[in-house]
Design an enzyme around this catalytic site. Structure first.
Site, PDB file in Angstrom:
ATOM      1  CE  LYS A  87      54.217  26.332  37.199  1.00 41.79           C
ATOM      2  NZ  LYS A  87      53.614  27.132  38.268  1.00 41.79           N
TER       3      LYS A  87
HETATM    4  C1  E4P Z   1      55.640  27.276  41.012  1.00 41.76           C
HETATM    5  O1  E4P Z   1      55.598  27.736  39.885  1.00 41.76           O
HETATM    6  C2  E4P Z   1      54.484  27.070  41.872  1.00 41.76           C
HETATM    7  O2  E4P Z   1      53.436  27.887  41.412  1.00 41.76           O
HETATM    8  C3  E4P Z   1      54.714  27.483  43.298  1.00 41.76           C
HETATM    9  O3  E4P Z   1      55.941  28.151  43.465  1.00 41.76           O
HETATM   10  C4  E4P Z   1      54.416  26.442  44.317  1.00 41.76           C
HETATM   11  O4  E4P Z   1      54.630  26.993  45.596  1.00 41.76           O
HETATM   12  P1  E4P Z   1      54.043  26.350  46.927  1.00 41.76           P
HETATM   13  O5  E4P Z   1      54.880  25.170  47.292  1.00 41.76           O
HETATM   14  O6  E4P Z   1      54.160  27.440  47.959  1.00 41.76           O
HETATM   15  O7  E4P Z   1      52.621  25.953  46.632  1.00 41.76           O
END
Ligand code: E4P
Length: 217
Positions: A87
Site C-alpha cells: 500500500k
Molecule cells: C484505507 O485503506 C484506510 O485504511 C482507511 O479506510 C482510512 O479510514 P479512516 O478515514 O476512517 O481513517
C-alpha cells in the site's frame, strides 16, 4: 463487490472471516499503531499473522515517502506471502514506486486518494487497487460516494483494470451506496459490516416467530 476489513485487530479479522464473507484486509499505520505494533520485525510478524487467517489480499502500507525507501520497504512484506499487497501513498515517488512494483509483478494499493485525477494516475501506473477515502471527503462537506461514481465511470470508459476500493467507510449506508456506485471492493470497519444486518422489522418479525414457535411444541 468484495468485502475487505479495515483493521489490524486479529480478533476482528477472525470474527469477519468467521462470517464467511471476508475477501481481504487493509491496514494503515494508524490501525497498526492502535494495536501496539512497533518496529520492523513486529510489523512483518503481524502481517504474517493476518495472512494465516485470510487467504485474500492483505494491504501492508509503507511508511517511507521517497522512491528508494518505498521500494526497499515494500519488498519485505511482499516477500512474506503471495497475498500481500503493498500500500503506497498517492505522492510523486509513490506513483513511481507503484509502476516499479507493477513491473515486478507485485500488487499495489494506491492510498490517500481524494480526486479523479489522482485515480487516473494510479491506474496509469498499474495499481491493482485505488483507495478513495469517502468518509474523509464527507467530513469536508463533499459527497465521497460521488467520487466513487466518477472513478468507476472513468475506469470503464478508459478500460483501466485497477479496482476501485472504497475506503474510509463509516457506516452500513456507505457500503450500500458504494455497491450501487459500482465499487469493486469496500474496505470497512467491523461495526459497518455488522450494521448491514440490522433492521428493526427483522428483530420484530423474529421475536414474533419465536413466540409463535412456542405454540408449535
Ligand atoms: C484505507 O485503506 C484506510 O485504511 C482507511 O479506510 C482510512 O479510514 P479512516 O478515514 O476512517 O481513517
Amino acid at each position: 463487490m468484495k468485502f475487505f476489513i479495515d483493521t489490524a485487530n486479529l480478533d476482528q479479522i477472525r470474527e469477519a472471516h468467521g462470517l464467511g464473507i471476508l475477501d481481504g484486509v487493509t491496514t494503515n499505520p494508524s490501525l497498526m499503531a492502535k494495536e501496539g505494533i512497533k518496529g520492523e520485525q513486529a510489523i512483518l510478524k503481524h502481517y504474517q499473522d493476518i495472512c494465516t487467517i485470510v487467504d485474500g489480499p492483505v494491504s501492508a502500507e509503507v511508511l517511507s515517502i521517497d522512491f528508494d525507501s518505498i521500494v526497499a520497504e515494500g519488498e519485505k512484506p511482499a516477500a512474506l506471502a503471495s497475498n500481500i499487497v503493498v500500500k503506497v501513498p498517492m505522492i510523486k515517488d509513490g506513483i513511481r514506486a507503484i509502476k516499479w512494483f507493477t513491473d515486478q509483478g507485485i500488487k499495489t494499493n494506491c492510498t490517500l486518494v481524494f480526486s479523479a485525477g489522482q485515480a487516473i494516475l494510479a491506474a496509469k501506473a498499474g495499481a491493482t487497487y485505488v483507495s478513495p477515502f469517502i468518509g474523509r471527503i464527507d467530513d469536508s462537506n463533499w459527497d465521497g460516494v460521488d467520487l466513487i461514481h466518477q472513478i468507476v465511470q472513468i475506469y470503464r470508459i478508459q478500460g483501466f483494470e485497477t479496482e476501485v476500493l472504497a475506503a474510509s467507510i463509516r457506516n452500513a449506508l456507505h457500503i450500500v451506496r458504494c455497491a450501487e456506485a459500482g465499487a469493486d471492493v469496500c474496505t470497512c470497519p467491523l461495526p459497518s459490516i455488522l450494521g448491514l444486518l440490522k433492521h428493526p422489522l427483522t428483530d420484530l418479525g423474529l421475536a414474533q416467530f419465536l413466540a409463535d414457535a412456542k405454540n408449535m411444541a
